[in-house]
Design an enzyme around this catalytic site. Structure first.
Site, short mmCIF file in Angstrom:
data_model
loop_
_atom_site.label_atom_id
_atom_site.label_comp_id
_atom_site.label_asym_id
_atom_site.label_seq_id
_atom_site.Cartn_x
_atom_site.Cartn_y
_atom_site.Cartn_z
N GLN A 1 0.84 -1.20 0.00
CA GLN A 1 0.00 0.00 0.00
C GLN A 1 0.87 1.25 0.00
OE1 GLN A 1 -2.15 -1.16 3.54
NE2 GLN A 1 -4.05 -1.58 2.40
N GLY B 1 -6.51 -5.17 0.72
CA GLY B 1 -6.58 -3.82 1.30
C GLY B 1 -6.74 -2.76 0.22
N LYS B 2 -7.38 -3.14 -0.88
CA LYS B 2 -7.57 -2.22 -2.00
C LYS B 2 -8.48 -1.06 -1.63
CE LYS B 2 -9.36 -5.41 -4.69
NZ LYS B 2 -9.29 -6.55 -3.76
N GLU C 1 -11.89 -1.58 -7.82
CA GLU C 1 -12.38 -2.69 -8.66
C GLU C 1 -12.55 -2.25 -10.12
OE1 GLU C 1 -12.21 -5.59 -7.80
OE2 GLU C 1 -12.31 -5.60 -5.63
N ASP D 1 -32.11 -30.35 -7.47
CA ASP D 1 -31.98 -29.11 -6.72
C ASP D 1 -33.35 -28.65 -6.27
OD1 ASP D 1 -32.98 -28.39 -9.15
OD2 ASP D 1 -31.62 -26.74 -9.51
N ASP E 1 -29.18 -24.57 -16.98
CA ASP E 1 -29.77 -25.85 -16.57
C ASP E 1 -28.86 -27.04 -16.87
OD1 ASP E 1 -32.74 -24.65 -16.38
OD2 ASP E 1 -31.74 -24.01 -18.22
N1 LIG Z 1 -2.93 -1.32 6.27
C1 LIG Z 1 -3.92 -1.93 6.90
N2 LIG Z 1 -4.03 -1.85 8.24
C2 LIG Z 1 -5.02 -2.49 8.89
N3 LIG Z 1 -5.97 -3.20 8.29
C3 LIG Z 1 -5.93 -3.31 6.97
C4 LIG Z 1 -4.90 -2.68 6.20
N4 LIG Z 1 -5.14 -2.97 4.90
C5 LIG Z 1 -6.23 -3.72 4.87
N5 LIG Z 1 -6.70 -3.93 6.10
C6 LIG Z 1 -7.89 -4.69 6.48
O1 LIG Z 1 -7.97 -5.83 5.65
C7 LIG Z 1 -9.31 -6.06 5.27
C8 LIG Z 1 -9.41 -6.01 3.76
O2 LIG Z 1 -9.25 -4.67 3.36
P1 LIG Z 1 -10.07 -4.08 2.15
O3 LIG Z 1 -11.52 -4.28 2.30
O4 LIG Z 1 -9.58 -2.71 1.94
O5 LIG Z 1 -9.48 -5.05 1.06
P2 LIG Z 1 -9.96 -5.25 -0.43
O6 LIG Z 1 -8.74 -5.63 -1.18
O7 LIG Z 1 -10.73 -4.08 -0.89
O8 LIG Z 1 -10.87 -6.50 -0.25
P3 LIG Z 1 -12.02 -7.04 -1.24
O9 LIG Z 1 -11.27 -7.85 -2.26
O10 LIG Z 1 -12.87 -7.86 -0.36
O11 LIG Z 1 -12.70 -5.83 -1.82
C9 LIG Z 1 -10.16 -5.01 5.95
O12 LIG Z 1 -10.66 -5.53 7.14
C10 LIG Z 1 -9.17 -3.90 6.21
O13 LIG Z 1 -9.55 -3.09 7.27
MG LIG Z 2 -12.61 -3.85 -1.77
#
Ligand SMILES: Nc1ncnc2c1ncn2[C@@H]1O[C@H](COP(=O)(O)OP(=O)(O)OP(=O)(O)O)[C@@H](O)[C@H]1O
Ligand SMILES: [Mg+2]
Length: 434
Positions: free
Chosen positions: A22, A42-43, A138, A312, A396
């Site tokens: 990050q 963490g995106k 995304e 199903d 199906d």
């Molecule tokens: N630098 C960080 N410090 C603390 N927590 C973090 C950090 N980066 C990510 N997280 C935590 O990790 C989890 C995933 O983060 P986030 O939702 O931003 O990821 P994402 O890549 O967007 O996930 P997704 O693919 O589900 O959209 C969250 O709970 C977030 O708070």
């Molecule tokens: Mg996300």
């Protein structure tokens, strides 16, 4: 004007400790930044924090957008912005209109900075103003036209910068942008590629669990953040498996069948499979004339040495299931939920990947091959993998085949909630009692 903003200091104040991946993104100055990373990396947090840091830069006025492909996802990023601002930057909030997805902050230079959350599923809302920055979460799920015709245009007037963050999704438009940032192909671009496990806060065990559960390709794309050719499709080796033909029942064979019913359309599909994993008979019915169809299905099962049928069901007392049972079929219900459907599809995908199944040749079963090849997966907002037929295409045949193939599953794995007796054993007993 105040000194330039120190992002590190700001993030510390915000209680955000970016992990190394990050941080690299936050430190980039490239006008175009593309980050392809895995799920749960963490995106969204990174996008929200970058938006806040950008808005606090000392400027007389600035405006930036945080965009996501759907309303739900855009809400997710924007609410992360709002929560962080409300808890750590309250004194800087000049106005906050949550329902409009709009927040105005007093930046470090005393000027006004606006952040707007936008959803790309409403392109009309993407018209208009020139932007200082644009952050897209995304991004690969955006249609290319949205980036080209709507979003990148917003950056021209003010020479704004863009950060596009996403899990990869094939080699489409985002891949092309990402590539420009590799090996200094284009100095305006910087790009990164990071699998989910480079988020040090992510539970390694959870990732390994997913690796075991998901088809290899799904895992490589969603967690490994790989740009895979032709991705989006769930089933590989469909053509390789499609070498079989329809067969008459053999006296000493046991058979299983899958019957797909849960569908808005008035169509049902049954697939009979022998113990070698060969789909030997497929049939398509209209659900309208049920009395007749039940007879036809039960006759087919009887013909295949009283095959065990897995159906199903969407709820208790599914009338067709009951009718088949009453007609003397050896029928078991497979309760359908998003989760149980995922397990069913994953199992079929794994069996195809491991070349354990043979399905009829394309000229014999064109609709089956088409449905299998079109079936695609996506990751839901909640982070789980969802599979479905693209709109306009039936599923199906896929479900019928998957229900038959489910009966090959010895290891209930993560789908412990559906425990079926081993149909082969039961089949054998019945067979011997004949
Ligand atoms: N630098 C960080 N410090 C603390 N927590 C973090 C950090 N980066 C990510 N997280 C935590 O990790 C989890 C995933 O983060 P986030 O939702 O931003 O990821 P994402 O890549 O967007 O996930 P997704 O693919 O589900 O959209 C969250 O709970 C977030 O708070
Ligand atoms: Mg996300």
């Amino acid at each position: 004007m105040a000194r330039r903003l120190s992002k590190r200091a700001l993030f510390k104040d915000l209680g955000y400790e970016p992990h190394a991946g990050q941080l690299a993104v936050h430190l980039s100055k490239a006008p175009r930044r593309v980050l392809a990373s895995g799920v749960r990396w963490g995106k969204t947090l990174c996008a929200a924090m970058e938006a806040l840091a950008a808005a606090l830069e000392p400027r007389e006025r600035s405006i930036g957008w945080v965009v996501a492909p759907t309303y739900d996802l855009s809400e997710r990023v924007f609410s992360q912005v709002v929560i962080t601002a409300a808890s750590h930057l309250r004194h800087r909030i000049v106005s906050l209109k949550e329902h409009e997805h709009r927040i105005v902050l007093r930046n470090m230079g005393g000027g006004l900075s606006e952040i707007r959350g936008k959803s790309a599923d409403n392109p009309v809302s993407l018209l208009g103003e020139g932007l200082d920055f644009l952050i897209i979460d995304e991004a690969s799920r955006l249609k290319p036209a949205i980036w080209e015709s709507h979003l990148s245009q917003r950056l021209i007037d003010k020479k704004g910068w863009a950060l596009l963050i996403s899990t990869p999704r094939g080699k489409g438009w985002l891949y092309e942008l990402w590539r420009r940032g590799q090996e200094q192909r284009d100095p305006a671009y910087e790009s990164w590629n990071a699998p989910s496990w480079t988020n040090p806060r992510l539970d390694r065990e959870l990732i390994e669990g997913e690796r075991a559960r998901l088809p290899e390709r799904v895992f490589r794309q969603e967690f490994g953040a790989e740009f895979l050719e032709g991705s989006g499709s769930v089933f590989r080796y469909v053509r390789e498996a499609a070498t079989g033909s329809f067969q008459e029942p053999e006296g000493d064979q046991y058979y299983v069948a899958g019957l797909a019913l849960a569908k808005v359309e008035a169509v049902a599909v049954s697939v009979v499979m022998n113990r070698k994993g060969e789909a030997v008979c497929v049939d398509r019915f209209h659900r309208l004339d049920w009395g007749l169809q039940v007879k036809r299905i039960s006759a087919a099962c009887e013909r295949f040495n009283n095959a065990s049928v897995l159906v199903d069901t969407t709820g208790a007392g599914e009338p067709i299931y009951e009718a088949l049972r009453a007609a003397g079929c050896y029928v078991d219900p497979y309760p359908f939920t998003q989760r149980s459907k995922n397990s069913l599809i994953n199992n079929l995908s794994l069996l195809l990947e491991r070349r354990k199944l043979v399905i009829p040749r394309p000229e014999l079963w064109p609709e089956g091959i088409e449905e299998l090849e079109a079936f695609e997966y996506s990751v839901t907002e909640a982070g789980s993998v969802r599979t479905s037929a693209p709109s306009g295409i039936h599923d199906d045949c896929v479900i019928g085949l998957a229900l038959a193939a489910w009966q090959f599953k010895n290891d209930p794995g993560p789908s412990r909630f559906i425990v079926l007796p081993n149909p082969w054993e039961r089949r054998k007993e019945r067979f011997q009692r004949r």
